[in-house]
Write a protein that holds these residues in place. Structure first.
Motif, mmCIF file in Angstrom:
data_model
loop_
_atom_site.group_PDB
_atom_site.id
_atom_site.type_symbol
_atom_site.label_atom_id
_atom_site.label_comp_id
_atom_site.label_asym_id
_atom_site.label_seq_id
_atom_site.Cartn_x
_atom_site.Cartn_y
_atom_site.Cartn_z
ATOM 1 N N VAL A 112 8.859 -5.993 50.852
ATOM 2 C CA VAL A 112 8.603 -5.507 49.497
ATOM 3 C C VAL A 112 7.377 -6.219 48.936
ATOM 4 C CG1 VAL A 112 9.474 -5.231 47.148
ATOM 5 C CG2 VAL A 112 11.037 -5.000 49.099
ATOM 6 N N MET A 113 6.386 -5.421 48.546
ATOM 7 C CA MET A 113 5.183 -5.943 47.905
ATOM 8 C C MET A 113 5.328 -5.726 46.404
ATOM 9 S SD MET A 113 1.224 -4.569 48.167
ATOM 10 C CE MET A 113 1.123 -4.857 49.931
ATOM 11 N N LEU A 114 5.249 -6.803 45.636
ATOM 12 C CA LEU A 114 5.438 -6.725 44.192
ATOM 13 C C LEU A 114 4.109 -6.819 43.455
ATOM 14 C CD1 LEU A 114 8.601 -8.962 43.787
ATOM 15 C CD2 LEU A 114 8.471 -6.469 43.858
ATOM 16 N N LEU A 115 3.943 -5.971 42.445
ATOM 17 C CA LEU A 115 2.744 -5.944 41.621
ATOM 18 C C LEU A 115 3.094 -6.302 40.191
ATOM 19 C CD1 LEU A 115 1.124 -2.587 42.785
ATOM 20 C CD2 LEU A 115 0.613 -4.880 43.632
ATOM 21 N N THR A 116 2.191 -6.988 39.508
ATOM 22 C CA THR A 116 2.414 -7.274 38.092
ATOM 23 C C THR A 116 2.088 -6.058 37.233
ATOM 24 O OG1 THR A 116 0.158 -8.159 37.868
ATOM 25 C CG2 THR A 116 1.916 -9.721 38.386
ATOM 26 N N ASP A 117 1.095 -5.260 37.629
ATOM 27 C CA ASP A 117 0.674 -4.065 36.904
ATOM 28 C C ASP A 117 -0.038 -3.151 37.898
ATOM 29 O OD1 ASP A 117 1.030 -4.685 33.829
ATOM 30 O OD2 ASP A 117 0.108 -6.479 34.689
ATOM 31 N N GLY A 118 -0.355 -1.925 37.433
ATOM 32 C CA GLY A 118 -1.204 -1.043 38.233
ATOM 33 C C GLY A 118 -0.474 -0.186 39.240
ATOM 34 N N ASP A 119 0.477 0.641 38.770
ATOM 35 C CA ASP A 119 1.246 1.408 39.742
ATOM 36 C C ASP A 119 0.532 2.655 40.249
ATOM 37 O OD1 ASP A 119 1.602 2.856 37.387
ATOM 38 O OD2 ASP A 119 3.711 3.282 37.765
ATOM 39 N N VAL A 120 -0.523 3.124 39.590
ATOM 40 C CA VAL A 120 -1.272 4.263 40.136
ATOM 41 C C VAL A 120 -1.967 3.843 41.431
ATOM 42 C CG1 VAL A 120 -3.081 5.963 39.739
ATOM 43 C CG2 VAL A 120 -1.602 5.274 37.856
ATOM 44 N N ALA A 121 -2.581 2.678 41.417
ATOM 45 C CA ALA A 121 -3.214 2.165 42.635
ATOM 46 C C ALA A 121 -2.193 2.036 43.759
ATOM 47 C CB ALA A 121 -3.876 0.821 42.351
ATOM 48 N N ALA A 122 -0.989 1.604 43.435
ATOM 49 C CA ALA A 122 0.058 1.449 44.449
ATOM 50 C C ALA A 122 0.483 2.803 45.006
ATOM 51 C CB ALA A 122 1.257 0.724 43.847
ATOM 52 N N ALA A 123 0.598 3.810 44.131
ATOM 53 C CA ALA A 123 0.970 5.148 44.590
ATOM 54 C C ALA A 123 -0.084 5.716 45.528
ATOM 55 C CB ALA A 123 1.170 6.062 43.390
ATOM 56 N N ILE A 124 -1.352 5.507 45.183
ATOM 57 C CA ILE A 124 -2.431 5.983 46.052
ATOM 58 C C ILE A 124 -2.417 5.230 47.372
ATOM 59 C CG2 ILE A 124 -4.928 6.237 46.292
ATOM 60 C CD1 ILE A 124 -5.080 6.405 43.230
ATOM 61 N N ALA A 125 -2.210 3.916 47.303
ATOM 62 C CA ALA A 125 -2.198 3.101 48.516
ATOM 63 C C ALA A 125 -1.141 3.582 49.503
ATOM 64 C CB ALA A 125 -1.964 1.636 48.159
ATOM 65 N N ALA A 126 -0.020 4.078 48.997
ATOM 66 C CA ALA A 126 1.038 4.590 49.876
ATOM 67 C C ALA A 126 0.588 5.824 50.652
ATOM 68 C CB ALA A 126 2.282 4.918 49.058
ATOM 69 N N CYS A 127 -0.523 6.429 50.220
ATOM 70 C CA CYS A 127 -1.006 7.672 50.843
ATOM 71 C C CYS A 127 -2.262 7.468 51.683
ATOM 72 C CB CYS A 127 -1.291 8.721 49.771
ATOM 73 S SG CYS A 127 0.132 9.186 48.771
ATOM 74 N N ILE A 128 -2.782 6.244 51.740
ATOM 75 C CA ILE A 128 -4.010 5.962 52.477
ATOM 76 C C ILE A 128 -3.669 5.362 53.838
ATOM 77 C CG2 ILE A 128 -6.174 4.662 52.464
ATOM 78 C CD1 ILE A 128 -6.063 6.879 50.373
ATOM 79 N N ASP A 129 -4.276 5.904 54.892
ATOM 80 C CA ASP A 129 -3.912 5.524 56.262
ATOM 81 C C ASP A 129 -4.020 4.033 56.537
ATOM 82 O OD1 ASP A 129 -3.364 8.132 56.888
ATOM 83 O OD2 ASP A 129 -5.331 8.553 57.773
ATOM 84 N N ASP A 130 -5.121 3.417 56.099
ATOM 85 C CA ASP A 130 -5.331 2.013 56.456
ATOM 86 C C ASP A 130 -4.768 1.041 55.430
ATOM 87 O OD1 ASP A 130 -7.102 2.627 54.480
ATOM 88 O OD2 ASP A 130 -8.900 1.907 55.516
ATOM 89 N N SER A 131 -3.890 1.540 54.543
ATOM 90 C CA SER A 131 -3.228 0.674 53.573
ATOM 91 C C SER A 131 -2.006 0.035 54.209
ATOM 92 C CB SER A 131 -2.820 1.495 52.343
ATOM 93 O OG SER A 131 -1.898 0.787 51.552
ATOM 94 N N SER A 132 -1.585 -1.090 53.665
ATOM 95 C CA SER A 132 -0.380 -1.760 54.161
ATOM 96 C C SER A 132 0.879 -1.250 53.476
ATOM 97 C CB SER A 132 -0.495 -3.272 53.933
ATOM 98 O OG SER A 132 -0.636 -3.565 52.547
#
Length: 330
Positions: free
Chosen positions: A190-210
């Motif tokens: 589980v990767m936790l973020l303090t803010d910025g969930d749009v970036a996290a949603a996009i990251a879930a859709c990018i091939d080279d993201s973790s």
């Protein structure tokens, strides 16, 4: 001329015009990075973005913005922007992660999404439950009502991996404690973020993201922006508005009188039709590099531009002399 016909002529240039809008907001807000003044950073982003929109060849209406007309001086819901052209709805977040910018933490960015008029969900400023995975997966893989353990198991199977190899991203909030505990118990990281969930949603859709999956609740307006981006990359997303009282339910019902405000929202309920999305990094993060000043009057930016119709994703590095730009200041 109908939007779909006119858009074929203007879309390539329009994508670059959108980048200029998010770049303007990023450069102006980045001047406040690490200064501990989130309102000043946000104000700089709003001012620059609003000014930059004056050059964009659209007749735009802000449907996701800085608040109601009496709450925001510009980029308020219902404001008309643009230099004239096809009628479009606009969703903006001039600075996602104002605290991130103020504290010089990762993932602050500026963003804009465009769609044909009427194609964005008019979301009130409340919470939305969200679930996002990337493209090239079986249809209807995710279900907001399914236990997270089952979702992780199904996702791992679809990716040909073990659950222990998956990373779920969520905001670090007390309300997510049970979700986080169950995901870890199932074996996922589980990767936790303090803010910025749009970036996290996009990251879930990018091939080279973790990031393999984004889950949890965050702002509903940000949910619409995330949906626009997820549409562009062919990912999957579900959402549901979360209400605290009857007045919020009535507010949502007034925005869409013919819809059940408590319904589960599919991706196309939040962002339909042909969608354009642009974001520029303010501070470096999982998706974008932040603004970097290279001299007393120069800066470099890193942006992502996407379009749902073509599925094209472009990462653009811009080099700017902001002493010549009316929207930039330090």
């Amino acid at each position: 001329m109908p939007f779909s016909q006119n858009y074929k002529v203007t879309d390539r240039n329009l994508a670059l015009e959108l980048v200029r809008v998010t770049e303007a907001a990023a450069i102006s807000s980045a001047a406040w990075t690490g200064r501990g003044k989130k309102n000043d950073a946000d104000g700089a982003a709003v001012q620059a973005m609003r000014t930059a929109f004056d050059t964009v060849a659209i007749e735009g209406t802000v449907v996701i913005g800085e608040g109601e007309m009496d709450e925001a001086p510009m980029l308020y819901i219902g404001e008309k922007v643009g230099a004239g052209g096809p009628a479009m709805d606009i969703a903006v977040d001039p600075l996602e992660g104002t605290n991130l910018c103020a504290k010089d933490m990762p993932n602050a960015m500026t963003m804009v999404a465009l769609a044909e008029k009427g194609n964005f969900l008019h979301a009130p400023d409340i919470y939305m439950q969200k679930l996002v995975v990337g493209p090239n997966l079986p249809d209807d893989l995710i279900d907001l009502d399914a236990p997270i353990e089952q979702t992780l198991k199904d996702l791992a199977k679809a990716k040909g991996r073990d659950v222990s190899e998956l990373t779920m991203c969520a905001l670090d909030r007390e309300r997510h404690e049970e979700l986080i505990a169950r995901a870890r118990e199932a074996g996922a990281r589980v990767m936790l973020l303090t803010d910025g969930d749009v970036a996290a949603a996009i990251a879930a859709c990018i091939d080279d993201s973790s990031v393999d999956i984004y889950a949890g609740s965050g702002g509903a307006p940000e949910g619409v922006l995330a949906a626009a981006a997820v549409r562009c990359v062919g990912g999957q997303m579900q959402g549901r508005l979360l209400f605290e009282d009857d007045s919020q339910v009535e507010r949502a019902r007034s925005m869409a009188p013919d819809k059940d405000p408590t319904r589960k929202l599919g991706l196309h309920d939040m962002a339909r039709g042909d969608v354009l999305f642009s974001a520029t990094g303010v501070t470096s993060g999982t998706l974008l590099r932040g603004v970097r000043y290279t001299g007393p009057s120069r800066a470099r930016t890193h942006s992502i531009v996407m379009r749902s119709k073509s599925g094209t994703v472009r990462f653009i590095e811009g080099r700017h002399d902001f002493s010549t730009k009316t929207w930039a200041g330090r």
